[in-house]
Design an enzyme around this catalytic site. Structure first.
Site, PDB file in Angstrom:
ATOM      1  N   GLU A   1     -11.003  -9.520  10.785  1.00 29.13           N
ATOM      2  CA  GLU A   1     -10.370  -8.560   9.889  1.00 29.13           C
ATOM      3  C   GLU A   1     -11.419  -7.674   9.217  1.00 29.13           C
ATOM      4  OE1 GLU A   1      -6.898  -8.049   9.550  1.00 29.13           O
ATOM      5  OE2 GLU A   1      -7.249  -9.161  11.388  1.00 29.13           O
TER       6      GLU A   1
ATOM      7  N   ARG B   1       0.806  -1.223   0.000  1.00 23.17           N
ATOM      8  CA  ARG B   1       0.000   0.000   0.000  1.00 23.17           C
ATOM      9  C   ARG B   1       0.841   1.275   0.000  1.00 23.17           C
ATOM     10  NH1 ARG B   1      -3.634  -2.404   4.846  1.00 23.17           N
ATOM     11  NH2 ARG B   1      -1.729  -3.630   5.025  1.00 23.17           N
TER      12      ARG B   1
HETATM   13  C1  UD1 Z   1      -2.707  -6.560  10.942  1.00 24.92           C
HETATM   14  C2  UD1 Z   1      -3.768  -7.423  11.637  1.00 24.92           C
HETATM   15  C3  UD1 Z   1      -4.955  -6.536  12.000  1.00 24.92           C
HETATM   16  C4  UD1 Z   1      -4.489  -5.375  12.865  1.00 24.92           C
HETATM   17  C5  UD1 Z   1      -3.358  -4.603  12.179  1.00 24.92           C
HETATM   18  C6  UD1 Z   1      -2.787  -3.600  13.166  1.00 24.92           C
HETATM   19  C7  UD1 Z   1      -3.561  -9.655  10.651  1.00 24.92           C
HETATM   20  C8  UD1 Z   1      -4.158 -10.660   9.734  1.00 24.92           C
HETATM   21  N1  UD1 Z   1      -4.190  -8.487  10.765  1.00 24.92           N
HETATM   22  O1  UD1 Z   1      -3.284  -6.100   9.723  1.00 24.92           O
HETATM   23  O2  UD1 Z   1      -5.916  -7.283  12.723  1.00 24.92           O
HETATM   24  O3  UD1 Z   1      -5.603  -4.500  13.129  1.00 24.92           O
HETATM   25  O4  UD1 Z   1      -2.304  -5.492  11.784  1.00 24.92           O
HETATM   26  O5  UD1 Z   1      -1.827  -2.752  12.576  1.00 24.92           O
HETATM   27  O6  UD1 Z   1      -2.547  -9.943  11.272  1.00 24.92           O
HETATM   28  N2  UD1 Z   1       4.170  -9.302   7.980  1.00 24.92           N
HETATM   29  C9  UD1 Z   1       5.131 -10.297   7.928  1.00 24.92           C
HETATM   30  N3  UD1 Z   1       4.925 -11.349   7.086  1.00 24.92           N
HETATM   31  C10 UD1 Z   1       3.794 -11.492   6.337  1.00 24.92           C
HETATM   32  C11 UD1 Z   1       2.823 -10.467   6.432  1.00 24.92           C
HETATM   33  C12 UD1 Z   1       3.033  -9.393   7.266  1.00 24.92           C
HETATM   34  O7  UD1 Z   1       6.172 -10.208   8.581  1.00 24.92           O
HETATM   35  O8  UD1 Z   1       3.702 -12.469   5.624  1.00 24.92           O
HETATM   36  C13 UD1 Z   1       4.418  -8.135   8.861  1.00 24.92           C
HETATM   37  C14 UD1 Z   1       4.383  -6.829   8.110  1.00 24.92           C
HETATM   38  O9  UD1 Z   1       5.677  -6.480   7.644  1.00 24.92           O
HETATM   39  C15 UD1 Z   1       3.868  -5.859   9.166  1.00 24.92           C
HETATM   40  C16 UD1 Z   1       3.037  -6.721  10.085  1.00 24.92           C
HETATM   41  O10 UD1 Z   1       3.403  -8.059   9.816  1.00 24.92           O
HETATM   42  O11 UD1 Z   1       4.925  -5.277   9.873  1.00 24.92           O
HETATM   43  C17 UD1 Z   1       1.523  -6.549   9.862  1.00 24.92           C
HETATM   44  O12 UD1 Z   1       1.213  -6.890   8.513  1.00 24.92           O
HETATM   45  P1  UD1 Z   1       0.197  -6.022   7.648  1.00 24.92           P
HETATM   46  O13 UD1 Z   1       0.086  -6.655   6.311  1.00 24.92           O
HETATM   47  O14 UD1 Z   1       0.520  -4.606   7.712  1.00 24.92           O
HETATM   48  O15 UD1 Z   1      -1.162  -6.309   8.445  1.00 24.92           O
HETATM   49  P2  UD1 Z   1      -2.420  -5.360   8.558  1.00 24.92           P
HETATM   50  O16 UD1 Z   1      -3.224  -5.486   7.309  1.00 24.92           O
HETATM   51  O17 UD1 Z   1      -2.038  -4.022   8.995  1.00 24.92           O
HETATM   52 CA    CA Z   2      -0.169  -2.902   9.114  1.00 25.05          CA
END
Ligand code: UD1
Ligand code: CA
Length: 473
Positions: free
Chosen positions: A165, A18
Site C-alpha cells: 500500500e 475522502r
Molecule cells: C484499494 C487497494 C489498493 C488499490 C486500490 C485500487 C486495499 C487495502 N488497497 O485501496 O491496493 O491500489 O484499491 O483502487 O485493498 N470496501 C469495503 N469494505 C471495507 C473497505 C472498503 O467494501 O471495509 C470497498 C470500498 O467501498 C471500495 C473498495 O472496497 O469500493 C476499495 O476500498 P478503498 O478504501 O477505496 O481502497 P483504496 O484505498 O482505494
Molecule cells: Ca478506492
C-alpha cells in the site's frame, strides 16, 4: 463461455470518507449512472446476476434499494474494517447460506467503474491459464501515487511477490510504476484459507485484502499479475475531482462511440451525454447540449445549443432549436421544437408538429402537423391533427383540487390568448375567436366567441380634455 465455477464479489461497503459527501461513494454517479451500477453491468456480462455478491455496509439499505432491481445477492459488512474484512464476510455468507462455494472468485471494486467486461474476461483467462491462486489486474498510470503497488519477481515475468500500500512503501519502492487496480481473481479455497490469517498491523489499522498476495507467495502458491490495456479503465474514484475525471472520460467515450456511428457532435467536450443515450446517423448535436438517461434520438435531426433532453424519444428529421427542456416526452418524425420549448412528462408531439417559443406542454397528445408556436401552456389535453393554437392560448387544466381534460378535434383554430377551461371539448373544424374564455363544448364547424364586446366612444379624448379645462378655469 464457461461460467461454471466462477462467481463475482463486488466490494461496495466503504463510506468513501475522502469524498466528504453524505451519499455513499458507490451511489455517486458518472455518465448518468452510479459507480456500482457500472460495475454490476460489466459483471453481468461475465456471470448471471445470482452469481454476483455485492458487499454492502455503509448506508446499506440505501445502496440495496438502488441496486436490488439488478437481481444480485447482497452480503452485509456491518462494520467496515477493510477490504480483507469485506471478503471475510463473503466467506461467512457462504458458510451461513449453505450456497455452493464457487471454485474461483473474481473480486471487483465498487469504486473502479470504467472496468470493461473484456478486461474481466482477460483476468479470468489469465488466472486459468497460469493456474494461479491469485491473479491481480494491474496498470501503469501516469501518476501512481495513492495506489497500492505491485512488486514483481522480474519485470518481464507474471509472478508477483507482494502488493504494498502507498503508506507502507519503502523509499526505494516509491517509484514502482505498476499499480494494483483492486480487481482480482482467486482460487476461492486458497483465498478463504488466508483470510483468517490477516491482521490489522498497518497504517490504516484495517484488514488489507492485498496482504493475501505475500501470504500466498510465502506458502509457495502462485500469484501473478496481468496488465490492463489502458490505465484509464482501472482508475479509482476516491475524491469528487477523481470522479469527475472519470465522468469526463466516460462521456468522451460515449461521444466517440456516437461519432463513430455517424453522429456529428460539435465540441463534444462541452456536451453532457449519458452512457445509454442512442442517436441515429447524420444527426447533428451542437455545443452545450445535455442528453440524459434513456434518451433516444433518430437520424437526420439537429439538436441546437443549450437544450437539455432527458429520458425522451425523438424520431427522425426533428429540429430542436436552442434552449429546449424535455423530460419523458415523445417526439415524432419531422417535428420542430423551440426555441425554449418545455416538454414535460407524457408530452406526445405528433409528426411534423411545431411547438415553439416559450411553450410548455404536459400530459398532452398533439396530432400530425398541429402548431402551437408562441407562449402556450397545454396540459392534460388531446389535440387533433392540423390544429392551430394561437399565441398565448392556454388550457386551464387545474381547478385547485383536480386536473381536467381538454379535447380539441382536427383542424381547429384556437385564436390568440384564448383560455380553455377544462373539462371542455372543441370539436373538429371549429373556430375559437381570439381572447375567448371557453367553458362549454364548441360544436363542429362553429365559431365560439367568449369575450366582452368592444365598445367605442367617439370623441372621448377631446371631451375629457374639455372637462378638465373647464374645472381649472
Ligand atoms: C484499494 C487497494 C489498493 C488499490 C486500490 C485500487 C486495499 C487495502 N488497497 O485501496 O491496493 O491500489 O484499491 O483502487 O485493498 N470496501 C469495503 N469494505 C471495507 C473497505 C472498503 O467494501 O471495509 C470497498 C470500498 O467501498 C471500495 C473498495 O472496497 O469500493 C476499495 O476500498 P478503498 O478504501 O477505496 O481502497 P483504496 O484505498 O482505494
Ligand atoms: Ca478506492
Amino acid at each position: 463461455m464457461d461460467t461454471q465455477g466462477f462467481a463475482i464479489a463486488i466490494m461496495a461497503a466503504g463510506k468513501g470518507t475522502r469524498l466528504k459527501s453524505k451519499r455513499p461513494k458507490v451511489l455517486h454517479e458518472i455518465g448518468g449512472r452510479s459507480l456500482l451500477l457500472h460495475v454490476i453491468a460489466a459483471a453481468q456480462q461475465i456471470v448471471p446476476a445470482e452469481q454476483i455478491y455485492c458487499i454492502i455496509g455503509h448506508e446499506a439499505e440505501r445502496v440495496r434499494s438502488a441496486i436490488a432491481p439488478t437481481g444480485v445477492q447482497f452480503v452485509m459488512q456491518e462494520e467496515q474494517r477493510g477490504t480483507g474484512h469485506a471478503l471475510q464476510m463473503v466467506k461467512a455468507y457462504f458458510a451461513l447460506s449453505g450456497q455452493t462455494i464457487p471454485e474461483n472468485l473474481l473480486v471487483l471494486s465498487g469504486d473502479v467503474p470504467l472496468i470493461r467486461p473484456e478486461t474481466i474476461e482477460l483476468i479470468r483467462e489469465t488466472h486459468l491459464r497460469e493456474r494461479a491462486a491469485m491473479t491481480i489486474l494491474t496498470a501503469v498510470p501516469p501518476n501512481p501515487t495513492g495506489y497500492g503497488r505491485v512488486l514483481r519477481v522480474d519485470p518481464g515475468k507474471p509472478e508477483v511477490t507482494a502488493i504494498v500500500e502507498q503508506k507502507s512503501l519503502r523509499p526505494d519502492q516509491l517509484a514502482t510504476p505498476e499499480i494494483n487496480s483492486g480487481i482480482y481473481c482467486f482460487q476461492t479455497a486458497a483465498l478463504f484459507e488466508k483470510l483468517d490469517l490477516l491482521d490489522t498491523n498497518n497504517a490504516h489499522g484495517e484488514f488489507y485484502l492485498t496482504d493475501v498476495a505475500a501470504m500466498m507467495v510465502a506458502d509457495g502458491q502462485r500469484v501473478v499479475a496481468v496488465k490492463a490495456d489502458s490505465a484509464d479503465e482501472v482508475l479509482g474514484a476516491n475524491t469528487i475531482a477523481e470522479m469527475m475525471h472519470l465522468d469526463a472520460a466516460m462521456r468522451l467515450n460515449t461521444a466517440r462511440r456516437l461519432m463513430a456511428s455517424g453522429v456529428t457532435i460539435f465540441q463534444p467536450e462541452t456536451c453532457v451525454i449519458d452512457a445509454e443515450v442512442e442517436i441515429g446517423a447524420d444527426t447533428v448535436i451542437e455545443p452545450h447540449v445535455q442528453l440524459l438517461g434513456s434518451t433516444k434520438i433518430g437520424s437526420d435531426c439537429r439538436i441546437r445549443s443549450y437544450s437539455v433532453i432527458e429520458d425522451t424519444v425523438i424520431g427522425e428529421r426533428v429540429t430542436v432549436r436552442n434552449g429546449c427542456i424535455m423530460g419523458s416526452a415523445f417526439v415524432a418524425d419531422d417535428a420542430v421544437l423551440g426555441p425554449y420549448a418545455h416538454l414535460r412528462p407524457e408530452s406526445r408531439i405528433g409528426e411534423a408538429a411545431h411547438i415553439g417559443n416559450f411553450v410548455e406542454t404536459k400530459k398532452v397528445t398533439i396530432g400530425k402537423g398541429s402548431k402551437a408556436n408562441h407562449l402556450n401552456y397545454l396540459g392534460d389535453a388531446v389535440i387533433g391533427e392540423g390544429v392551430n393554437i394561437g399565441a398565448g392560448a392556454i388550457t386551464c387544466n387545474y381547478d385547485g383540487v383536480n386536473k381536467h381534460q381538454t379535447t380539441i378535434g382536427d383542424n381547429v383554430f384556437v385564436g390568440s390568448d384564448s383560455t380553455l377551461v377544462a373539462p371542455v371539448t372543441i370539436e373538429s373544424g371549429s373556430y375559437v375567436a381570439a381572447g375567448s374564455t371557453i367553458t362549454e363544448t364548441v360544436p363542429t364547424g362553429a365559431l365560439a366567441l367568449g369575450r366582452a364586446r368592444q365598445t367605442v366612444k367617439p370623441g372621448w379624448v377631446e371631451q375629457k380634455a374639455a372637462q378638465r379645462k373647464a374645472r381649472k378655469d
